[in-house]
Design a protein around this motif. Sequence first.
Motif, PDB file in Angstrom:
ATOM      1  N   ARG A 188      -2.363   2.844  -5.658  1.00  0.00           N
ATOM      2  CA  ARG A 188      -1.970   1.377  -5.794  1.00  0.00           C
ATOM      3  C   ARG A 188      -0.467   1.091  -5.556  1.00  0.00           C
ATOM      4  NH1 ARG A 188      -5.426  -1.209  -2.794  1.00  0.00           N
ATOM      5  NH2 ARG A 188      -3.576  -3.234  -3.783  1.00  0.00           N
ATOM      6  N   VAL A 189       0.321   2.477  -5.434  1.00  0.00           N
ATOM      7  CA  VAL A 189       1.554   1.999  -5.824  1.00  0.00           C
ATOM      8  C   VAL A 189       2.103   1.355  -4.513  1.00  0.00           C
ATOM      9  CG1 VAL A 189       3.770   3.480  -5.542  1.00  0.00           C
ATOM     10  CG2 VAL A 189       1.869   4.728  -7.148  1.00  0.00           C
ATOM     11  N   HIS A 190       2.804   0.572  -4.523  1.00  0.00           N
ATOM     12  CA  HIS A 190       3.738  -0.516  -3.646  1.00  0.00           C
ATOM     13  C   HIS A 190       4.996  -0.330  -4.564  1.00  0.00           C
ATOM     14  CE1 HIS A 190      -0.407  -0.664  -1.694  1.00  0.00           C
ATOM     15  NE2 HIS A 190      -0.650  -1.309  -2.359  1.00  0.00           N
ATOM     16  N   PRO A 191       6.354   0.948  -3.826  1.00  0.00           N
ATOM     17  CA  PRO A 191       7.359   0.515  -4.595  1.00  0.00           C
ATOM     18  C   PRO A 191       8.353  -0.898  -3.804  1.00  0.00           C
ATOM     19  CG  PRO A 191       6.994   2.364  -3.063  1.00  0.00           C
ATOM     20  CD  PRO A 191       5.928   1.316  -3.198  1.00  0.00           C
ATOM     21  N   ALA A 192       7.825  -1.901  -3.202  1.00  0.00           N
ATOM     22  CA  ALA A 192       8.249  -3.304  -3.035  1.00  0.00           C
ATOM     23  C   ALA A 192       7.453  -4.431  -3.681  1.00  0.00           C
ATOM     24  CB  ALA A 192       8.880  -3.453  -1.763  1.00  0.00           C
ATOM     25  N   PRO A 193       7.668  -5.084  -4.767  1.00  0.00           N
ATOM     26  CA  PRO A 193       6.826  -6.040  -5.479  1.00  0.00           C
ATOM     27  C   PRO A 193       6.592  -7.290  -4.040  1.00  0.00           C
ATOM     28  CG  PRO A 193       8.375  -5.700  -6.271  1.00  0.00           C
ATOM     29  CD  PRO A 193       8.401  -4.624  -5.541  1.00  0.00           C
ATOM     30  N   SER A 194       5.524  -7.859  -3.955  1.00  0.00           N
ATOM     31  CA  SER A 194       6.175  -8.539  -3.264  1.00  0.00           C
ATOM     32  C   SER A 194       6.750  -9.704  -3.731  1.00  0.00           C
ATOM     33  CB  SER A 194       3.807  -9.225  -3.138  1.00  0.00           C
ATOM     34  OG  SER A 194       4.268 -10.403  -2.102  1.00  0.00           O
ATOM     35  N   GLU A 195       6.677 -10.769  -3.636  1.00  0.00           N
ATOM     36  CA  GLU A 195       7.947 -11.494  -3.545  1.00  0.00           C
ATOM     37  C   GLU A 195       7.179 -13.062  -4.477  1.00  0.00           C
ATOM     38  OE1 GLU A 195      11.370 -13.438  -1.502  1.00  0.00           O
ATOM     39  OE2 GLU A 195      12.243 -11.536  -1.806  1.00  0.00           O
ATOM     40  N   ASN A 246      14.332 -11.754 -13.213  1.00  0.00           N
ATOM     41  CA  ASN A 246      14.492 -13.574 -12.743  1.00  0.00           C
ATOM     42  C   ASN A 246      15.856 -13.929 -12.184  1.00  0.00           C
ATOM     43  OD1 ASN A 246      11.820 -13.383 -13.533  1.00  0.00           O
ATOM     44  ND2 ASN A 246      12.547 -13.631 -15.899  1.00  0.00           N
ATOM     45  N   GLU A 247      16.803 -13.669 -13.149  1.00  0.00           N
ATOM     46  CA  GLU A 247      18.321 -13.765 -12.595  1.00  0.00           C
ATOM     47  C   GLU A 247      18.258 -13.912 -10.452  1.00  0.00           C
ATOM     48  OE1 GLU A 247      20.891 -11.985 -15.007  1.00  0.00           O
ATOM     49  OE2 GLU A 247      19.843 -12.546 -16.612  1.00  0.00           O
ATOM     50  N   LYS A 248      17.475 -13.154 -10.378  1.00  0.00           N
ATOM     51  CA  LYS A 248      18.387 -12.266  -9.073  1.00  0.00           C
ATOM     52  C   LYS A 248      17.489 -13.623  -8.252  1.00  0.00           C
ATOM     53  CE  LYS A 248      16.547  -9.355  -5.391  1.00  0.00           C
ATOM     54  NZ  LYS A 248      15.896  -7.725  -5.279  1.00  0.00           N
ATOM     55  N   ARG A 287       9.726 -20.116 -11.618  1.00  0.00           N
ATOM     56  CA  ARG A 287       8.619 -20.102 -11.775  1.00  0.00           C
ATOM     57  C   ARG A 287       9.094 -19.520 -13.604  1.00  0.00           C
ATOM     58  NH1 ARG A 287       3.693 -20.025 -12.032  1.00  0.00           N
ATOM     59  NH2 ARG A 287       1.867 -18.285 -12.081  1.00  0.00           N
ATOM     60  N   VAL A 288       8.423 -20.638 -14.561  1.00  0.00           N
ATOM     61  CA  VAL A 288       8.807 -20.705 -15.895  1.00  0.00           C
ATOM     62  C   VAL A 288       7.535 -19.739 -16.502  1.00  0.00           C
ATOM     63  CG1 VAL A 288      10.506 -21.664 -15.743  1.00  0.00           C
ATOM     64  CG2 VAL A 288       8.253 -23.382 -16.003  1.00  0.00           C
ATOM     65  N   MET A 289       8.126 -19.822 -18.008  1.00  0.00           N
ATOM     66  CA  MET A 289       6.280 -19.610 -19.191  1.00  0.00           C
ATOM     67  C   MET A 289       6.728 -20.083 -20.471  1.00  0.00           C
ATOM     68  SD  MET A 289       4.750 -16.176 -20.620  1.00  0.00           S
ATOM     69  CE  MET A 289       3.868 -15.660 -19.929  1.00  0.00           C
ATOM     70  N   CYS A 290       5.795 -20.661 -20.715  1.00  0.00           N
ATOM     71  CA  CYS A 290       5.920 -21.859 -22.697  1.00  0.00           C
ATOM     72  C   CYS A 290       6.650 -20.665 -23.389  1.00  0.00           C
ATOM     73  CB  CYS A 290       4.581 -22.802 -22.467  1.00  0.00           C
ATOM     74  SG  CYS A 290       4.469 -24.199 -21.188  1.00  0.00           S
ATOM     75  N   LEU A 326      10.901 -22.986 -22.759  1.00  0.00           N
ATOM     76  CA  LEU A 326      10.460 -21.979 -20.976  1.00  0.00           C
ATOM     77  C   LEU A 326      11.512 -20.982 -21.398  1.00  0.00           C
ATOM     78  CD1 LEU A 326      10.570 -25.317 -19.535  1.00  0.00           C
ATOM     79  CD2 LEU A 326       8.158 -24.162 -19.907  1.00  0.00           C
ATOM     80  N   LYS A 327      11.018 -20.110 -20.748  1.00  0.00           N
ATOM     81  CA  LYS A 327      11.304 -18.682 -19.670  1.00  0.00           C
ATOM     82  C   LYS A 327      10.789 -18.756 -18.323  1.00  0.00           C
ATOM     83  CE  LYS A 327      10.357 -14.497 -21.550  1.00  0.00           C
ATOM     84  NZ  LYS A 327      11.050 -13.436 -22.561  1.00  0.00           N
ATOM     85  N   LEU A 328      12.480 -18.095 -17.829  1.00  0.00           N
ATOM     86  CA  LEU A 328      11.730 -17.835 -16.601  1.00  0.00           C
ATOM     87  C   LEU A 328      10.629 -16.397 -16.546  1.00  0.00           C
ATOM     88  CD1 LEU A 328      15.462 -17.910 -14.991  1.00  0.00           C
ATOM     89  CD2 LEU A 328      13.899 -19.502 -14.716  1.00  0.00           C
ATOM     90  N   ALA A 329      10.008 -16.873 -15.080  1.00  0.00           N
ATOM     91  CA  ALA A 329       9.060 -15.946 -14.956  1.00  0.00           C
ATOM     92  C   ALA A 329       8.594 -15.314 -14.417  1.00  0.00           C
ATOM     93  CB  ALA A 329       7.547 -17.106 -15.813  1.00  0.00           C
ATOM     94  N   TRP A 330       8.992 -15.059 -13.124  1.00  0.00           N
ATOM     95  CA  TRP A 330       9.317 -14.231 -12.303  1.00  0.00           C
ATOM     96  C   TRP A 330       8.131 -13.013 -12.428  1.00  0.00           C
ATOM     97  CZ3 TRP A 330      13.091 -17.224 -11.021  1.00  0.00           C
ATOM     98  CH2 TRP A 330      13.346 -18.719  -9.971  1.00  0.00           C
TER      99      TRP A 330
END
Length: 389
Positions: free
Chosen positions: A70-77, A93-95, A133-136, A227-231
Motif C-alpha cells: 500500500r506504499v504510495h509516496p504521493a498522498p492524495s490531496e 497544513n500550512e502548505k 480543513r479543521v479539527m475541534c 480549532l486547528k488545521l487538519a489536512w
Amino acid sequence: SSERDAFSQLYDSPYFFASHVIKELLRENGLSFIELEKVYRQSDPNFISLLNAVRNRSITEDHLHHLNSRVHPAPSEDVIVLTSVNASAEELNEKRLKQLPGNSKIFHGSFRGDFPEREAPAEPELELKKGARVMCVANDQNGRFVNGSLGWIIGFGDDAKSEEPSKKKKKTDEDDQIAKPSTIVKLDDGGTVSISPHTWTIYRSVYDKATKILDQERLGSFTQIPLKLAWAVTIHKSQGKTFDQVTIDLGRGAFAAGQTYVALSRCRSFEGLALVKPVKLQDIRLDYSIVKFVTSLQYQLSAQKMSLEEKIHKLQQAAHESRRMKIIYLKGKDEKSERVIIPRAIENDEYAGHAFLALRAWCELRQEERTFNVERILRIEEHSTSRGK
C-alpha cells in the motif's frame, strides 16, 4: 515532565493498573476480565487479522510485505494524512492553507498567568481561511462537537477581521481583550456550528510528602478558538476517529508503543490505506508491561475457576479415555487461541532454558502432535465424546 518525580513517588508506571486501588483489587481477586472481541470499524477478516498481528507484534515478513503493498509516496490531496510528529502535520497544513484563495482570518489567543505557550492546545495566532480543513480541540459544553470532530470552514462571524499573515500581532498577558470572533464550521457528521473562543486552564500537581496527597494548583489559562488545521493530524490526535481513506506518514519511524497500530486501524479497509513509506519491523512497538498485566490477570482468574491440579486431573482423564477437548490457550504476547485437542500425556519439558509442565496432545487445527504449556491453558471443556486417532 515537571510532575514526573511527584507521580513516580506514588506509582511505578503511568498505567491504571499501577494505581493503589487496582493493586488492592488484584490482591483480593476483585477484578473481572471482559474482552471486547467484535470489530466494528473493519469487516474484512484478512485486514482484521493483519491489524491484530500489528497490535500483538506477532507480525511476520509476509504480513509486512502485504502491508507495504500500500506504499504510495504521493498522498492524495483529498485524503487526511496521519503523521507521527506535530512538525510534519504543521508543515503540510500550512502548505494546503496557502493554496486556498482569499485572505486569511487571524484569531489572536490570550494568555493569563503562567501558561507556557508550547503547551497551548490551539495556535496562539490561529490563521484560517474559508475552505480550510479543521479539527475541534475541545469538547463543546452543549454537545455539538467534541475534541477530535472534523469539518470545513464555511464562514466567519461578523467580528472576524481579515489580515495578511505578515500582519499578525501577538497578545500578551497584559491585554484585556480576548478573541471574540466566531467561525462557522460544517462538521463531517452533517451539522453546522458556530464555534466561539474556549478557555483552557492549566494546573500543576503538588505532592505533599507528609500527607502523601497529590493536589493541584491553578497556574494560568489560555483562550482561543478551539480549532486547528487538519489536512494532516498526528496519529495521537486521530485516536477514536474512523476514515474511509487515510494516508500514513511515519516520517523517521514510530516512537511509541501502539502508534503504528492506531494509525493503520483508523481506516475501514485495506484498500483505503496509503503509506508514504514502507513500515519496518521496528515501527511495530509493544509495551510489554501491558502484556504482563493482562496475561497475569487472565492466569489469576483462570486459577480461580480451575486450579492447576484440577486442570492436570481433567487432562489426564481425557488422555486416558482419548476424549476430544476444547481449550482456550494463551500464546505469547497475549494472543488467545481456541484449539480442539486429544490429550496424550502430561510431562515435564524445557524451552529456552525454562522448565514447564507440558501437555502433549494431538491438535486438530495443526493436524499434528503439539506441546502446550499447561499453565497457559485458560479454559478446558469437553468438545465431543468421539474417540480420536
